[in-house]
Design an enzyme around this catalytic site. Sequence first.
Site, PDB file in Angstrom:
ATOM      1  N   ASN A  16       0.798  -1.228   0.000  1.00  0.00           N
ATOM      2  CA  ASN A  16       0.000   0.000   0.000  1.00  0.00           C
ATOM      3  C   ASN A  16       0.830   1.277   0.000  1.00  0.00           C
ATOM      4  OD1 ASN A  16       0.736  -0.692   2.730  1.00  0.00           O
ATOM      5  ND2 ASN A  16      -0.690   0.866   3.442  1.00  0.00           N
ATOM      6  N   GLU A  51       5.547  -2.952  12.345  1.00  0.00           N
ATOM      7  CA  GLU A  51       4.514  -1.921  12.239  1.00  0.00           C
ATOM      8  C   GLU A  51       3.340  -2.582  11.550  1.00  0.00           C
ATOM      9  OE1 GLU A  51       1.951   0.334  10.820  1.00  0.00           O
ATOM     10  OE2 GLU A  51       3.485   1.030   9.409  1.00  0.00           O
ATOM     11  N   CYS A 108      -2.716   2.012   7.111  1.00  0.00           N
ATOM     12  CA  CYS A 108      -2.759   1.373   8.429  1.00  0.00           C
ATOM     13  C   CYS A 108      -3.178   2.348   9.523  1.00  0.00           C
ATOM     14  CB  CYS A 108      -1.413   0.749   8.774  1.00  0.00           C
ATOM     15  SG  CYS A 108      -0.036   1.913   8.764  1.00  0.00           S
ATOM     16  N   GLU A 165       9.418   3.627  14.068  1.00  0.00           N
ATOM     17  CA  GLU A 165      10.096   4.143  12.888  1.00  0.00           C
ATOM     18  C   GLU A 165      10.051   5.663  12.937  1.00  0.00           C
ATOM     19  OE1 GLU A 165       9.755   0.812   9.527  1.00  0.00           O
ATOM     20  OE2 GLU A 165       7.872   1.875   9.813  1.00  0.00           O
TER      21      GLU A 165
END
Length: 482
Positions: free
Chosen positions: A152, A249, A283, A459
């Site tokens: 994505n 993640e 997400c 991150e």
Amino acid sequence: MMNRSAFFIGGAWTEPAGTGVLQVVSPSTEQVVGEVPEATTADMDRAVAAAREAFDHGPWPRMAPTDRADVLDRAADLLRERTPEIAAVLVEEMGIAISQAPQQMSLVGPVFAYYADLIRTFAFDRPVLRGDLAALVTSEPVGVVAAIVPWNAPVTLAAWKVAPALAAGCTVVLKPPPESPLSNFLLAEALHEAGVPDGVINVVPGGRETGEHLVTHPGTDKVAFTGSTGAGKRIMNLCGDRIKRVSLELGGKSAAVVLDDADVATVVTGLIAQGMHNSGQVCGMQSRILIPRARYAEALDAAAAKAAQTRVGDPHDPETVVGPLVAERQRDRVESYIALATDEGGRIVTGGRRPPGLPQGWYIEPTVVADATNRMRVVREEIFGPVVCLVAYDSDDEAVTIANDSPYGLSGSVWTADDARGLAIARRIRTGSITVNRNYPPMPLTPFGGFRESGIGRELGVEGLEGYLEKRTIGVPAELAR
């Protein structure tokens, strides 16, 4: 056709060991738009060997941080220059609207520039003194990183891993997703042109089998993964068996909490617009909008109106807002959740269908679910499509309870006329990132990651660099630490 016939391994385009091919299918036309070789385990072995050699014997981990920074700065400039080219590839391979693809690229070049600046001043060595006792606490690169990214946001999420890993002095084997592998070949080209030494970045697309081989490979020291919670659990188990460093993640089902003093119509309109980015395949999408019960009707009207007027269509059209979903299986998944919403007592107030006039492509209309409660699967589970649920609440405490009653904890927001009240509510919500009267925090300066089943590790930010460093203590004579 955007075809590639080789992998990027050891600083060169390398012919595959096998004959398998990954076909890249346009989500808007359902036609093949490109092909890349499909990695075998032998190909992955070669990539890991190249990264291992570059880490164990090459110059990159031994360079002064300022010299690595100069290379990352050149990479940042090249990636900015190539943004239109990479954005065009993203439209073809994953169906993101051309109006949004450059925005997705906005955290690629700047991430490399950010880490270049950071390592010029970062304290890789820290002296510790206590009387006649002294030590140096050093921050060492973790080693060879297996970076696995989803379809994505393939280049953005690769950059979030590759930039801090390279800044730390690591080497990387990057596995792009089978659905959208083409764009990360352009990332490899830019890094090579910037002067990244041979073997420091290797790009090898493949499926689940080769991905698992990479995760379990004894030559990799850390796995950095973005993707589904289910896949993340599998990777965490594999890394746990090997005591291998891992950052994950994963999914989300984030809540936007609209307080009773907010401009409800304006806020909800903006939240619907945000929720339609990349056809809802994000997400951190805030797909649960929590509304005071007394203002629920007002919010629902605003949500339905915005969703109904959101343009769905050809992602190449600059006027399109919502393009297709990435694959037929993804559209099937979203449609199954829309059907489930009505089965559970929800009400589809707009959308929920395949748009008329688009016989090809995996499209679904922007969808608003009313009468939703936190017991429903459509409210608790990640749908990954243009579907937003409105949930009513009766008090601030109940709103916090609903927001926290989730297996996930990735993102969120609070909307109010009183910033201090909003901050107080935000502090009570257990999620990795949350904003007050804003859509996004100041990335890449701040860390991004999740609580609970949304993952472990962070991150971006200083924390993103530290995730690729190991701490070592060296006891030394005191004069060496002064």
